[in-house]
Design a protein around this motif. Sequence first.
Motif, PDB file in Angstrom:
ATOM      1  N   ILE A 116       0.840  -1.204   0.000  1.00 33.83           N
ATOM      2  CA  ILE A 116       0.000   0.000   0.000  1.00 33.83           C
ATOM      3  C   ILE A 116       0.874   1.252   0.000  1.00 33.83           C
ATOM      4  O   ILE A 116       0.597   2.217  -0.730  1.00 33.83           O
ATOM      5  N   ALA A 117       1.943   1.247   0.780  1.00 30.48           N
ATOM      6  CA  ALA A 117       2.856   2.405   0.821  1.00 30.48           C
ATOM      7  C   ALA A 117       3.500   2.652  -0.537  1.00 30.48           C
ATOM      8  O   ALA A 117       3.564   3.797  -1.000  1.00 30.48           O
ATOM      9  N   VAL A 118       3.939   1.589  -1.200  1.00 27.24           N
ATOM     10  CA  VAL A 118       4.543   1.746  -2.533  1.00 27.24           C
ATOM     11  C   VAL A 118       3.505   2.286  -3.517  1.00 27.24           C
ATOM     12  O   VAL A 118       3.798   3.175  -4.328  1.00 27.24           O
ATOM     13  N   GLY A 119       2.281   1.768  -3.440  1.00 26.85           N
ATOM     14  CA  GLY A 119       1.212   2.266  -4.312  1.00 26.85           C
ATOM     15  C   GLY A 119       0.910   3.737  -4.068  1.00 26.85           C
ATOM     16  O   GLY A 119       0.713   4.508  -5.010  1.00 26.85           O
ATOM     17  N   MET A 120       0.906   4.138  -2.806  1.00 29.85           N
ATOM     18  CA  MET A 120       0.650   5.542  -2.482  1.00 29.85           C
ATOM     19  C   MET A 120       1.761   6.438  -3.021  1.00 29.85           C
ATOM     20  O   MET A 120       1.479   7.519  -3.553  1.00 29.85           O
ATOM     21  N   ILE A 121       2.994   5.982  -2.917  1.00 26.13           N
ATOM     22  CA  ILE A 121       4.118   6.750  -3.477  1.00 26.13           C
ATOM     23  C   ILE A 121       3.963   6.881  -4.990  1.00 26.13           C
ATOM     24  O   ILE A 121       4.180   7.950  -5.554  1.00 26.13           O
ATOM     25  N   GLY A 122       3.546   5.781  -5.625  1.00 24.66           N
ATOM     26  CA  GLY A 122       3.305   5.820  -7.068  1.00 24.66           C
ATOM     27  C   GLY A 122       2.255   6.854  -7.451  1.00 24.66           C
ATOM     28  O   GLY A 122       2.429   7.610  -8.406  1.00 24.66           O
ATOM     29  N   TYR A 123       1.168   6.897  -6.706  1.00 18.10           N
ATOM     30  CA  TYR A 123       0.122   7.889  -6.999  1.00 18.10           C
ATOM     31  C   TYR A 123       0.594   9.315  -6.707  1.00 18.10           C
ATOM     32  O   TYR A 123       0.192  10.255  -7.392  1.00 18.10           O
ATOM     33  N   LEU A 124       1.435   9.484  -5.705  1.00 16.57           N
ATOM     34  CA  LEU A 124       2.002  10.819  -5.445  1.00 16.57           C
ATOM     35  C   LEU A 124       2.886  11.260  -6.621  1.00 16.57           C
ATOM     36  O   LEU A 124       2.819  12.408  -7.056  1.00 16.57           O
ATOM     37  N   ILE A 125       3.701  10.347  -7.114  1.00 18.55           N
ATOM     38  CA  ILE A 125       4.553  10.662  -8.274  1.00 18.55           C
ATOM     39  C   ILE A 125       3.686  10.977  -9.485  1.00 18.55           C
ATOM     40  O   ILE A 125       3.948  11.925 -10.215  1.00 18.55           O
ATOM     41  N   LYS A 126       2.624  10.186  -9.685  1.00 20.62           N
ATOM     42  CA  LYS A 126       1.728  10.418 -10.818  1.00 20.62           C
ATOM     43  C   LYS A 126       1.107  11.811 -10.755  1.00 20.62           C
ATOM     44  O   LYS A 126       0.930  12.476 -11.766  1.00 20.62           O
ATOM     45  N   GLY A 127       0.796  12.263  -9.570  1.00 19.22           N
ATOM     46  CA  GLY A 127       0.195  13.586  -9.413  1.00 19.22           C
ATOM     47  C   GLY A 127       1.157  14.721  -9.739  1.00 19.22           C
ATOM     48  O   GLY A 127       0.726  15.828 -10.062  1.00 19.22           O
ATOM     49  N   LYS A 128       2.435  14.465  -9.691  1.00 19.71           N
ATOM     50  CA  LYS A 128       3.433  15.514  -9.926  1.00 19.71           C
ATOM     51  C   LYS A 128       4.045  15.472 -11.320  1.00 19.71           C
ATOM     52  O   LYS A 128       4.733  16.397 -11.713  1.00 19.71           O
ATOM     53  N   ARG A 129       3.810  14.373 -12.067  1.00 18.06           N
ATOM     54  CA  ARG A 129       4.409  14.233 -13.400  1.00 18.06           C
ATOM     55  C   ARG A 129       3.315  14.067 -14.452  1.00 18.06           C
ATOM     56  O   ARG A 129       2.307  13.419 -14.208  1.00 18.06           O
ATOM     57  N   LEU A 130       3.538  14.611 -15.636  1.00 21.55           N
ATOM     58  CA  LEU A 130       2.582  14.448 -16.721  1.00 21.55           C
ATOM     59  C   LEU A 130       2.637  13.057 -17.330  1.00 21.55           C
ATOM     60  O   LEU A 130       1.639  12.565 -17.857  1.00 21.55           O
ATOM     61  N   ALA A 131       3.807  12.417 -17.281  1.00 24.44           N
ATOM     62  CA  ALA A 131       3.986  11.072 -17.847  1.00 24.44           C
ATOM     63  C   ALA A 131       5.011  10.316 -17.010  1.00 24.44           C
ATOM     64  O   ALA A 131       5.835  10.922 -16.328  1.00 24.44           O
ATOM     65  N   PRO A 132       4.974   8.991 -17.064  1.00 22.47           N
ATOM     66  CA  PRO A 132       5.993   8.207 -16.356  1.00 22.47           C
ATOM     67  C   PRO A 132       7.386   8.455 -16.947  1.00 22.47           C
ATOM     68  O   PRO A 132       7.532   9.062 -18.006  1.00 22.47           O
ATOM     69  N   PHE A 133       8.396   7.940 -16.277  1.00 24.43           N
ATOM     70  CA  PHE A 133       9.769   8.152 -16.718  1.00 24.43           C
ATOM     71  C   PHE A 133      10.058   7.512 -18.078  1.00 24.43           C
ATOM     72  O   PHE A 133      10.812   8.070 -18.868  1.00 24.43           O
ATOM     73  N   VAL A 134       9.486   6.346 -18.371  1.00 27.96           N
ATOM     74  CA  VAL A 134       9.833   5.631 -19.605  1.00 27.96           C
ATOM     75  C   VAL A 134       8.626   5.284 -20.472  1.00 27.96           C
ATOM     76  O   VAL A 134       8.679   4.353 -21.263  1.00 27.96           O
ATOM     77  N   ALA A 135       7.548   6.020 -20.335  1.00 26.59           N
ATOM     78  CA  ALA A 135       6.368   5.788 -21.169  1.00 26.59           C
ATOM     79  C   ALA A 135       5.758   7.129 -21.535  1.00 26.59           C
ATOM     80  O   ALA A 135       6.053   8.155 -20.920  1.00 26.59           O
ATOM     81  N   SER A 136       4.892   7.101 -22.535  1.00 31.18           N
ATOM     82  CA  SER A 136       4.312   8.362 -23.003  1.00 31.18           C
ATOM     83  C   SER A 136       3.103   8.810 -22.179  1.00 31.18           C
ATOM     84  O   SER A 136       2.756   9.987 -22.186  1.00 31.18           O
ATOM     85  N   LYS A 137       2.443   7.855 -21.496  1.00 30.59           N
ATOM     86  CA  LYS A 137       1.281   8.226 -20.680  1.00 30.59           C
ATOM     87  C   LYS A 137       1.111   7.236 -19.539  1.00 30.59           C
ATOM     88  O   LYS A 137       1.633   6.128 -19.557  1.00 30.59           O
ATOM     89  N   TRP A 138       0.364   7.654 -18.526  1.00 28.26           N
ATOM     90  CA  TRP A 138       0.061   6.801 -17.384  1.00 28.26           C
ATOM     91  C   TRP A 138      -0.983   5.766 -17.779  1.00 28.26           C
ATOM     92  O   TRP A 138      -1.929   6.083 -18.501  1.00 28.26           O
ATOM     93  N   GLN A 139      -0.841   4.558 -17.310  1.00 30.28           N
ATOM     94  CA  GLN A 139      -1.818   3.494 -17.536  1.00 30.28           C
ATOM     95  C   GLN A 139      -2.549   3.247 -16.209  1.00 30.28           C
ATOM     96  O   GLN A 139      -2.126   2.434 -15.398  1.00 30.28           O
TER      97      GLN A 139
END
Length: 139
Positions: free
Chosen positions: A50-73
């Motif tokens: 759950i903590a890792v997932g929450m960190i992922g959603y926090l990162i998603k909220g601050k970035r327009l796209a992931p580091f190595v993909a064109s859009k969030w899935q």
Amino acid sequence: MYAIITFICGLLFGLGLAFSEMTNPAVVLGFLDVFGNWNPSLIIVMASAIAVGMIGYLIKGKRLAPFVASKWQVPTLRQIDSKLIIGSALFGIGWGISGYCPGPGLTALVNNPSEGIYFVIALIVGSAAHHFQTRAVKM
């Protein structure tokens, strides 16, 4: 780069499953046996996930796209329907009976092949049944 990062993430996930003993059905069934000989050790695994997932959603909220993909899935469906309830129930029943979910179940082909082969065959048959059932509905 995408393939390398995907491989590293899969490797980390697999190591996490092995380290947390999620690949050991006796540990998983002990965790699910709330009214019997309950083993609460997997609570730490769930809290970590759950903590890792929450960190992922926090990162998603601050970035327009992931580091190595064109859009969030990210899943967009918000409704609870019969397919979700039935699928969740079947997943939980299968997990409770066997002690395996798909990721650790595949590791059982190496760790415990006499059990793992039955789980993987059931996984393939269930996936194929779902595929053909949904294809028949669309026709």
